[in-house]
Each structure stands twice: as C-alpha cells, then as structure tokens.
Scaffold this motif. Structure first.
Motif, mmCIF file in Angstrom:
data_model
loop_
_atom_site.group_PDB
_atom_site.id
_atom_site.type_symbol
_atom_site.label_atom_id
_atom_site.label_comp_id
_atom_site.label_asym_id
_atom_site.label_seq_id
_atom_site.Cartn_x
_atom_site.Cartn_y
_atom_site.Cartn_z
ATOM 1 N N LEU A 6 21.115 -8.689 70.897
ATOM 2 C CA LEU A 6 21.380 -9.933 71.616
ATOM 3 C C LEU A 6 21.701 -9.674 73.078
ATOM 4 N N PRO A 7 21.313 -10.603 73.974
ATOM 5 C CA PRO A 7 20.722 -11.893 73.618
ATOM 6 C C PRO A 7 19.190 -11.888 73.515
ATOM 7 N N ASN A 8 18.509 -10.912 74.124
ATOM 8 C CA ASN A 8 17.049 -11.017 74.168
ATOM 9 C C ASN A 8 16.337 -9.665 74.300
ATOM 10 N N SER A 9 16.816 -8.672 73.592
ATOM 11 C CA SER A 9 16.224 -7.334 73.699
ATOM 12 C C SER A 9 15.743 -6.818 72.347
ATOM 13 N N ILE A 10 14.728 -5.984 72.397
ATOM 14 C CA ILE A 10 14.255 -5.246 71.231
ATOM 15 C C ILE A 10 14.461 -3.761 71.518
ATOM 16 N N VAL A 11 15.081 -3.059 70.580
ATOM 17 C CA VAL A 11 15.315 -1.620 70.740
ATOM 18 C C VAL A 11 14.443 -0.874 69.732
ATOM 19 N N ILE A 12 13.630 0.049 70.243
ATOM 20 C CA ILE A 12 12.746 0.855 69.399
ATOM 21 C C ILE A 12 13.228 2.302 69.437
ATOM 22 N N ASN A 13 13.678 2.803 68.298
ATOM 23 C CA ASN A 13 14.103 4.205 68.188
ATOM 24 C C ASN A 13 13.028 4.996 67.452
ATOM 25 N N VAL A 14 12.535 6.041 68.086
ATOM 26 C CA VAL A 14 11.477 6.832 67.460
ATOM 27 C C VAL A 14 11.916 8.280 67.286
ATOM 28 N N GLU A 15 11.352 8.916 66.282
ATOM 29 C CA GLU A 15 11.548 10.356 66.067
ATOM 30 C C GLU A 15 10.169 10.997 66.071
ATOM 31 N N GLU A 16 9.946 11.869 67.024
ATOM 32 C CA GLU A 16 8.647 12.512 67.138
ATOM 33 C C GLU A 16 8.559 13.701 66.185
ATOM 34 N N LEU A 17 7.340 14.053 65.827
ATOM 35 C CA LEU A 17 7.138 15.271 65.050
ATOM 36 C C LEU A 17 7.623 16.455 65.886
ATOM 37 N N GLU A 18 8.248 17.399 65.235
ATOM 38 C CA GLU A 18 8.832 18.536 65.948
ATOM 39 C C GLU A 18 7.759 19.407 66.583
ATOM 40 N N LYS A 19 8.032 19.845 67.789
ATOM 41 C CA LYS A 19 7.134 20.775 68.488
ATOM 42 C C LYS A 19 7.505 22.193 68.058
ATOM 43 N N VAL A 20 6.556 22.911 67.465
ATOM 44 C CA VAL A 20 6.873 24.246 66.950
ATOM 45 C C VAL A 20 6.334 25.357 67.841
ATOM 46 N N ALA A 21 5.408 25.032 68.742
ATOM 47 C CA ALA A 21 4.840 26.058 69.620
ATOM 48 C C ALA A 21 4.018 25.395 70.711
#
Length: 263
Positions: free
Chosen positions: A107-122
């Motif tokens: 509230l009052p007018n926001s969208i929250v996007i939480n992302v988890e990326e695939l792990e970088k291994v190399a």
C-alpha cells in the motif's frame, strides 16, 4: 435480620436511560465509522491512488529489471487490486534464469517483485569476455571483463556443451568452502580420459582430477592440503585416492638431468 435497601423505580429509570443512551451512541459511532470506511474504500478503488504507481524488483543481479517488469505485464494502467499475484508469478517464472519469484502488494499503490536467480557456479572464458554459467548448465550473455568479480571459478578451453553441463552440476554440489578456493579450471581431455581437468587453486596448488565425481573428489581437498608440508605442487585426486607431487621434486629432477647432460 438486616433490612434490604429498596431502590425505587424512579431512581433506576435515569440510570437505565443513561446506559441505553451510551449503548445507542456507541452503536451509532460504530455504524458511522463503518460507513465512512466503506466510502473511503470505494473512493480509493475508484481513484488513481489504487492504480499501480511503482513496481519494485529485488534480488536480481543478472536479469535486467526492465525484463522482469516486461514479463510481469504490469503497468500503471492496472488496478492494484485487480492484479492476480499468482498469474504474475507464473509469467515471470518463464524466464530461464530465475529459480523463484514472489509478488506482493504494498500500500498504497506499489507492487514488489522478489526474485531468486539460479546460482552462478562458474564463468566460461570466451576471448575477451566471460560468460556466467548457471547451476542448471545454462550459459547466459557474456559480461565485460571489467565487471568480472572473480566470485566463481573460470572455465577455460571447455569446447563441448556436454562437459559444461556436467561440470556445472558438479560445481553446484561442491561445498562453497571448496569452490571459493578454485581460481581456474582447464579442460585437458586425453584419449584415455576425456573428462580430465586441471585446477589452479588460490592457495598455490594445482589439482588434477575428473569432471565425473568432481564434487566427491574435491570435497577431500581441504583435508589433503592440511596434511601437506610443501606449499606448492600438483595434487592428483581420483578414484584411487590422492597423490601429491611437489614442484621442488620436479625441479630437482630436471636439474639432475641437466647435470648429467653437462657431465
């Protein structure tokens, strides 16, 4: 026997009236408050305040924020409360580099996007650029050398996707305490062993091993190193165990051979 005090009905009526009046007032205040809350909600839902004004993206490192917002298909034309959060999650999760996505209203007018990326291994070295390799074997767009953080091993001379996929899976299983010690991994295939690799470690050692069972073999690395007196050399780790060849031994052998030739 004590006499009971008698209260006349005339005395009780004012008190009853006062109690009834307070109860009525409380009820009126409650209904008025409820009415104004409902009116406020209706006004809010019909006003621009209820439309999305901000989209916040958290947790992304490689996937551009604009790409995530575009996948969500959200804009300031969407009412905050008409958005299906579950549908939005599914749309964003179509990106191959994302492992997990959560979307919530704020509230009052926001969208929250939480992302988890695939792990970088190399990283895979390709001429003057480095291509991050993800835990699922996916290779993403190259980054400039100046942006390389050195936070994962560098793969060199890996020419076949099959071996890249396998080393990615093995690195994902390797404990962080060991993977952070690996600086470079060279693919050194032979006729006898196409899975052979040579590792350069940050503590000065080199390691010869195999892509197959890589995680299993390298888990023993800290224990092996703790038992070595020499600080530099090649450690060969495989199915039969581990063998250490110090650089000094090699240098002395070469020096003896040179002396024999001179003699």
């Amino acid at each position: 026997m004590a006499e009971k005090k008698v209260i006349s009905i005339e005395d009780r009526i004012p008190k009853l009236k006062e109690a009834r009046k307070k109860k009525t007032n409380r009820r009126l205040v409650f209904y008025l408050s409820l009415f104004f809350i409902l009116i406020s909600i209706v006004v809010y839902l019909q006003s621009p305040l209820s439309y999305i004004q901000h989209i916040v993206v958290n947790g992304n490192e490689y996937v551009e924020e604009d790409v995530i917002v575009e996948l969500s298909e959200l804009s300031n034309e969407n009412n905050l409360w008409s958005v299906s959060l579950s549908d939005t999650v599914e749309k964003i999760k179509k990106h191959p580099e994302l492992k997990d996505v959560q979307v919530q209203r704020k509230l009052p007018n926001s969208i929250v996007i939480n992302v988890e990326e695939l792990e970088k291994v190399a990283y895979i070295k390709l001429e003057d650029s480095y291509m991050p390799l993800l835990e699922n074997g996916e290779v993403i767009d190259s980054i400039e050398v100046s942006k390389w953080k050195g936070d994962a091993p560098l793969l060199i001379d890996f020419a076949k996707d099959t071996y890249i996929q396998e080393i990615a899976e093995e690195l994902q299983e390797l404990p962080t305490t060991v993977s952070t010690l690996i600086s470079e991994i060279y693919w050194k295939p032979t006729d006898a062993n196409p899975y052979k690799v040579l590792l350069f470690m940050d503590d000065g050692y080199q390691v010869e091993s195999s892509i197959r069972n890589f995680a299993k073999y390298l888990q023993t690395y800290p224990s092996i190193v703790s038992q070595l007196e020499e600080k530099e050399g090649i450690i060969r780790i495989g199915e039969g165990g581990a063998v250490f060849d110090p650089y000094k031994k090699k240098d002395e052998t070469e020096e003896e051979a040179e002396n024999e030739i001179e003699g």
